[in-house]
Design an enzyme around this catalytic site. Structure first.
Site, PDB file in Angstrom:
ATOM      1  N   LYS A  50       1.082  -0.031   7.372  1.00  0.00           N
ATOM      2  CA  LYS A  50       1.575  -1.386   7.131  1.00  0.00           C
ATOM      3  C   LYS A  50       2.458  -1.871   8.276  1.00  0.00           C
ATOM      4  O   LYS A  50       2.275  -2.978   8.797  1.00  0.00           O
ATOM      5  CB  LYS A  50       2.357  -1.418   5.814  1.00  0.00           C
ATOM      6  CG  LYS A  50       1.551  -1.002   4.604  1.00  0.00           C
ATOM      7  CD  LYS A  50       2.344  -1.122   3.323  1.00  0.00           C
ATOM      8  CE  LYS A  50       3.500  -0.146   3.260  1.00  0.00           C
ATOM      9  NZ  LYS A  50       3.070   1.263   3.254  1.00  0.00           N
ATOM     10  N   THR A  51       3.408  -1.041   8.691  1.00  0.00           N
ATOM     11  CA  THR A  51       4.320  -1.441   9.764  1.00  0.00           C
ATOM     12  C   THR A  51       3.579  -1.590  11.084  1.00  0.00           C
ATOM     13  O   THR A  51       3.810  -2.549  11.840  1.00  0.00           O
ATOM     14  CB  THR A  51       5.449  -0.405   9.900  1.00  0.00           C
ATOM     15  OG1 THR A  51       6.148  -0.289   8.657  1.00  0.00           O
ATOM     16  CG2 THR A  51       6.425  -0.815  10.981  1.00  0.00           C
ATOM     17  N   GLY A  58       0.823  -1.203   0.000  1.00  0.00           N
ATOM     18  CA  GLY A  58       0.000   0.000   0.000  1.00  0.00           C
ATOM     19  C   GLY A  58       0.854   1.249   0.000  1.00  0.00           C
ATOM     20  O   GLY A  58       2.077   1.196   0.191  1.00  0.00           O
ATOM     21  N   PRO A  59       0.249   2.402  -0.190  1.00  0.00           N
ATOM     22  CA  PRO A  59       0.995   3.668  -0.214  1.00  0.00           C
ATOM     23  C   PRO A  59       1.616   3.967   1.146  1.00  0.00           C
ATOM     24  O   PRO A  59       1.256   3.350   2.164  1.00  0.00           O
ATOM     25  CB  PRO A  59      -0.084   4.713  -0.572  1.00  0.00           C
ATOM     26  CG  PRO A  59      -1.243   3.936  -1.083  1.00  0.00           C
ATOM     27  CD  PRO A  59      -1.190   2.601  -0.420  1.00  0.00           C
ATOM     28  N   PRO A  60       2.553   4.914   1.202  1.00  0.00           N
ATOM     29  CA  PRO A  60       3.152   5.279   2.495  1.00  0.00           C
ATOM     30  C   PRO A  60       2.108   5.842   3.447  1.00  0.00           C
ATOM     31  O   PRO A  60       1.192   6.561   3.053  1.00  0.00           O
ATOM     32  CB  PRO A  60       4.179   6.357   2.111  1.00  0.00           C
ATOM     33  CG  PRO A  60       4.442   6.154   0.658  1.00  0.00           C
ATOM     34  CD  PRO A  60       3.168   5.637   0.071  1.00  0.00           C
ATOM     35  N   LYS A 102      -9.375   6.264  -7.727  1.00  0.00           N
ATOM     36  CA  LYS A 102      -9.894   7.155  -8.757  1.00  0.00           C
ATOM     37  C   LYS A 102     -11.309   7.623  -8.424  1.00  0.00           C
ATOM     38  O   LYS A 102     -11.654   8.798  -8.620  1.00  0.00           O
ATOM     39  CB  LYS A 102      -9.862   6.452 -10.109  1.00  0.00           C
ATOM     40  CG  LYS A 102      -8.442   6.190 -10.620  1.00  0.00           C
ATOM     41  CD  LYS A 102      -8.448   5.453 -11.944  1.00  0.00           C
ATOM     42  CE  LYS A 102      -7.009   5.224 -12.435  1.00  0.00           C
ATOM     43  NZ  LYS A 102      -6.966   4.506 -13.717  1.00  0.00           N
ATOM     44  N   SER A 118      -4.612   4.067 -18.830  1.00  0.00           N
ATOM     45  CA  SER A 118      -6.014   4.296 -18.508  1.00  0.00           C
ATOM     46  C   SER A 118      -6.523   5.669 -18.925  1.00  0.00           C
ATOM     47  O   SER A 118      -7.681   5.982 -18.701  1.00  0.00           O
ATOM     48  CB  SER A 118      -6.240   4.100 -17.000  1.00  0.00           C
ATOM     49  OG  SER A 118      -5.464   4.991 -16.247  1.00  0.00           O
TER      50      SER A 118
END
Length: 791
Positions: free
Chosen positions: A362-363, A356-358, A722, A679
């Site tokens: 996640k951590t 996933g993005p920063p 989006k 896209s």
């Protein structure tokens, strides 16, 4: 003043103004240039080559700055080489090169500045002279006679001083070119003084190192003599009692460690080697360090594990808001571990990979999993790791050898069953030192990691009881064999509603506690909405926490300066006073239909974004111009869209010859931001069709989809991001590929319920929905493409 003169390219030499210097000319073109200069007014340009190895340089091979020089004398040597004595006059900036049998250029003579701070220049000149005197004394490679030094010390002209010092100094060509390029006289003197100071510091360091090396050699000889004496004394007295005591202690620790039999045998073998060594020898130190690592790494120590998915759910909900699908995937994974904890299948469970993005957590998810399972937590970052030895360790034959990050992490954990987080696995690199990603295959493969081989330990190490979790920002840079070992769990960006809840219940209370402002200040919901919309632009909440921290700190400062009673409420109107001018402008749709423009949707690492594609048709020869920092894939989408429109020109009223008489310019604003991906195909096709036909496009509709040459619309990625971007920009009508229909179930109901989503399969469906009827054609527009009556 501009002049057109012959050019002599110089190798490894830079000549400064007001310096007379001999130049050897051997190349035929350069000789021709000398002849032309002698036949004219004896003036030429001297310019240094960027690469001295180039034998026949062109204008692009030379630096842009040089000097205007006058030929004083020409001598022909026996080998045919011309030795030319030149006197440099002024600095020159080369404007362009003109065709000639030799190098000939047009240059602008740079006049020396006539206005400068005379006091500052005098001080700088004196400092340069003093520094150069020390430089000459310390530089072993520079030999100047007394007259040259006196000429430098006695000069009163700063330009001459700069030229003479730079000419004699043993600096690189690049350094001297920088001196030549600087226009301001004060800055030129400062640059020369900086180079002299830099070299003087280096000379001093070299001197200290040389003295230290000599001292160390003397010390080594002394120590060798004393060690030999000590050996003789120990042999006579039977010494070495301390070493024997240490060996006995190590043997007891090895017996009690609970190592596997093969490892225990290796440790005892090394211990016997240590017994036969002298205590102070380097080999003894290496062996003792190796035994310490074998004893520090866990071999049988384990922490009792808690496998209860209800408890894990509670912990995950306490630490993270939202992320319901991600939590469910983790709970499913742990449920299987709970049911198979007594079987062999458990050890073959896949490795979790959180993508996933920063800033999406996640951590912290990995840390929460470890806490819920009562396991030790170890995190290592793999970002920028490019040496295979960082994973597998160094062999003990190298000085300063150490185990790899995996074994170091196990030592930190102290148990054989920690939760091991491998952060940023997508940012591994590789070079001549090996491929760390390949080394990780052995670590993360359940079929192999029960016997992981670290080069330093030289014995198999069992990693099968470790719960590995990896994190990444994108899957595209993870090698396929490594990705094949992992179970991917994607963590999308947060919606504005989720960010607001996270800020309200997690981030803001944490900042109030950290700054001591609890019960002194509070944020309204409108204030949080403004911080999220105008001061952050991200998929996660990392920058949001920074902004809230800044707000809390500023409030703490205000409280200490002017204390207040009770709780101060900060509303949306007050945010700018705390955080300054808004950093981001939220995307907003354009209300009125536009000709030659269409609203697209793009995915970025920080979430979705509204992307307006513009197109203009002008008289030309059928060229397609693409601007806006577009990648190759996006350029190919534009080519495919244009070809489709040409093939279906009759269906949409496009002139038959528009592709030969009109140039089409497609532009995507914000050129500083790289853009790529297929896209945008239908967005580009819509913008081109509008520009050519003159029909306006509805700007309250956003679209995304990849277009093929047959006009088919293919599925796209990043659907959630989006749609979030369209919703936040105020757009309520979105056109999507029909192949993405199944993914709509994953879109939050709060977003999906407010959007009118149209699924399409062919470009014609899109154009039919967003192209409005053409307005009345004015006489001035009669020659525009697509302006034929009835279109």
């Amino acid at each position: 003043m501009q002049l057109e003169l012959p050019v002599i390219p110089l190798r490894n030499t830079v000549i400064l103004p007001h310096v007379t210097s001999p130049v050897d000319v051997g190349r035929a073109k350069s000789k021709r240039a000398i002849e032309e200069a002698m036949a004219a007014d004896r003036f030429l340009f001297l310019v240094t080559q960027r690469d001295p190895e180039v034998d026949d340089p062109l204008g692009s091979d030379l630096y842009a700055h040089g000097v205007l020089a006058a030929i004083k004398q020409v001598m022909r040597l026996p080998d045919g080489t011309l030795q030319v004595l030149v006197e440099a006059k002024n600095r020159v900036r080369i404007l362009d090169y003109v065709p000639a049998p030799y190098l000939r250029a047009r240059g602008e003579v740079l006049a020396e500045p006539s206005h400068y701070d005379d006091a500052v220049v005098r001080v700088l000149m004196q400092e340069v002279k003093e520094a150069f005197e020390r430089y000459v004394a310390a530089n072993k490679n520079l030999r100047l006679d007394r007259y040259q030094i006196e000429a430098i010390q006695s000069t009163l002209d700063p330009v001459v001083l700069v030229g003479m010092v730079t000419q004699h100094a043993t600096w690189s060509v690049e350094d001297k070119i920088k001196v030549l390029e600087v226009q301001a006289l004060e800055e030129r003197l400062k640059l020369v003084l900086g180079y002299l100071t830099r070299d003087l510091e280096r000379f001093e360091i070299d001197k200290k190192i040389a003295a230290r090396v000599k001292e160390q050699m003397d010390q080594n000889q002394r120590e060798y003599y004393l060690r030999e004496q000590m050996k003789a004394i120990q042999r006579e007295l039977g010494g070495g009692e301390d070493l024997l005591a240490e060996v006995d202690e190590l043997r007891e620790r090895i017996e009690a460690k609970g190592m596997p039999e093969a490892v225990k045998e290796k440790a005892l073998k090394e211990l016997r080697r240590l017994e036969r060594m002298q205590p102070g020898s380097p080999e003894a130190t290496v062996v003792r360090t190796y035994l310490d690592w074998l004893l520090d790494v866990p071999w049988s120590e384990a922490r009792e594990e808690v496998l209860d998915i209800n408890h894990t759910r509670k912990i995950l909900d306490e630490d993270h808001y939202g992320l319901e699908e991600v939590k469910e995937r983790i709970l499913e994974f742990l449920a299987v571990r709970q049911l198979t904890q007594e079987t062999e299948e458990r050890s073959r469970a896949p490795i979790l990979c959180l993508v996933g993005p920063p800033g999406v957590g996640k951590t912290s998810l990995g840390r929460s999993v470890a806490r819920s399972m009562n396991r030790a937590f170890v995190r290592i970052s793999l970002g920028g790791v490019r040496d295979e030895a960082e994973i597998r360790g160094h062999r003990r034959t190298y000085i300063g050898a150490l185990p790899g990050k995996i074994i170091q992490g196990m030592k930190t954990a102290g148990v054989i069953n920690p939760v091991f987080l491998l952060d940023e696995v997508d940012k591994l690199s590789s070079d001549w030192r090996g491929d760390p990603a390949s080394a990780l295959l052995e670590v993360l493969d359940p079929e192999q990691n029960h016997a992981f081989q670290d080069h330093y330990l030289e014995v198999p190490y069992d990693l099968s009881k470790v719960f590995f979790i990896t994190t990444a920002n994108t899957l595209s840079t993870i090698p396929r064999p490594l990705l094949d070992r992992m179970e991917v769990i994607e963590i999308p960006g947060y919606t504005a509603h989720e960010k607001k809840k996270i800020a309200r219940y997690f981030l803001w209370p944490r900042q109030l506690k950290a700054t001591g402002m609890a019960d002194r200040i509070e944020l309204t919901d409108a204030a949080l909405d403004r911080v999220i919309a105008e001061y952050t632009e991200e998929a996660g909440v990392r920058n949001l926490e920074r902004e809230l921290s800044k707000l809390a700190r500023r409030a703490a400062k205000q409280f200490l300066e002017e204390p207040w009673e009770g709780v101060r409420t900060v509303d949306a109107a007050d945010i700018q006073a705390y955080l300054g001018v808004p950093k981001h402008r939220p995307d907003r749709m354009e209300a009125e239909p536009q000709v030659g423009a269409a609203q697209g949707l793009a995915w970025t690492p920080v979430g979705g974004k509204l992307l307006t594609v513009e197109a203009v048709a002008v008289l030309g020869t059928g060229k397609l111009n693409l601007t806006g920092n577009l990648g190759e894939v996006m350029k190919e989408s534009a080519q495919a869209a244009l070809t489709y429109l040409r093939a279906h020109a009759d269906a949409w009223g496009l002139p038959e010859d528009f592709h030969t008489k009109w140039d089409i310019h497609v532009h995507v604003p914000e050129g500083a931001t790289p853009k790529d991906g297929p896209s945008a195909g239908i967005t580009i096709a819509t913008a081109i069709a509008s520009a050519v036909t003159g029909r306006p496009v509805r700007m309250d509709v956003a679209m995304t989809g990849e277009v093929t040459l047959r006009g088919k619309i293919l599925a796209i990625g990043g659907l959630k991001e989006k749609l979030l971007a369209a919703h936040q920009a105020g757009i309520r009508k979105v056109i999507l590929p029909r192949e993405n229909a199944a993914e709509l179930e994953e879109i939050p109901e709060e977003i999906r319920g407010e959007l009118e989503i149209t699924l399409v399969e062919e470009v014609g469906e899109v154009l039919g929905r967003v192209l409005l009827p053409k307005p009345l054609v004015l006489p001035a527009e009669a020659e525009r493409p697509g302006a034929q009556p009835g279109v």
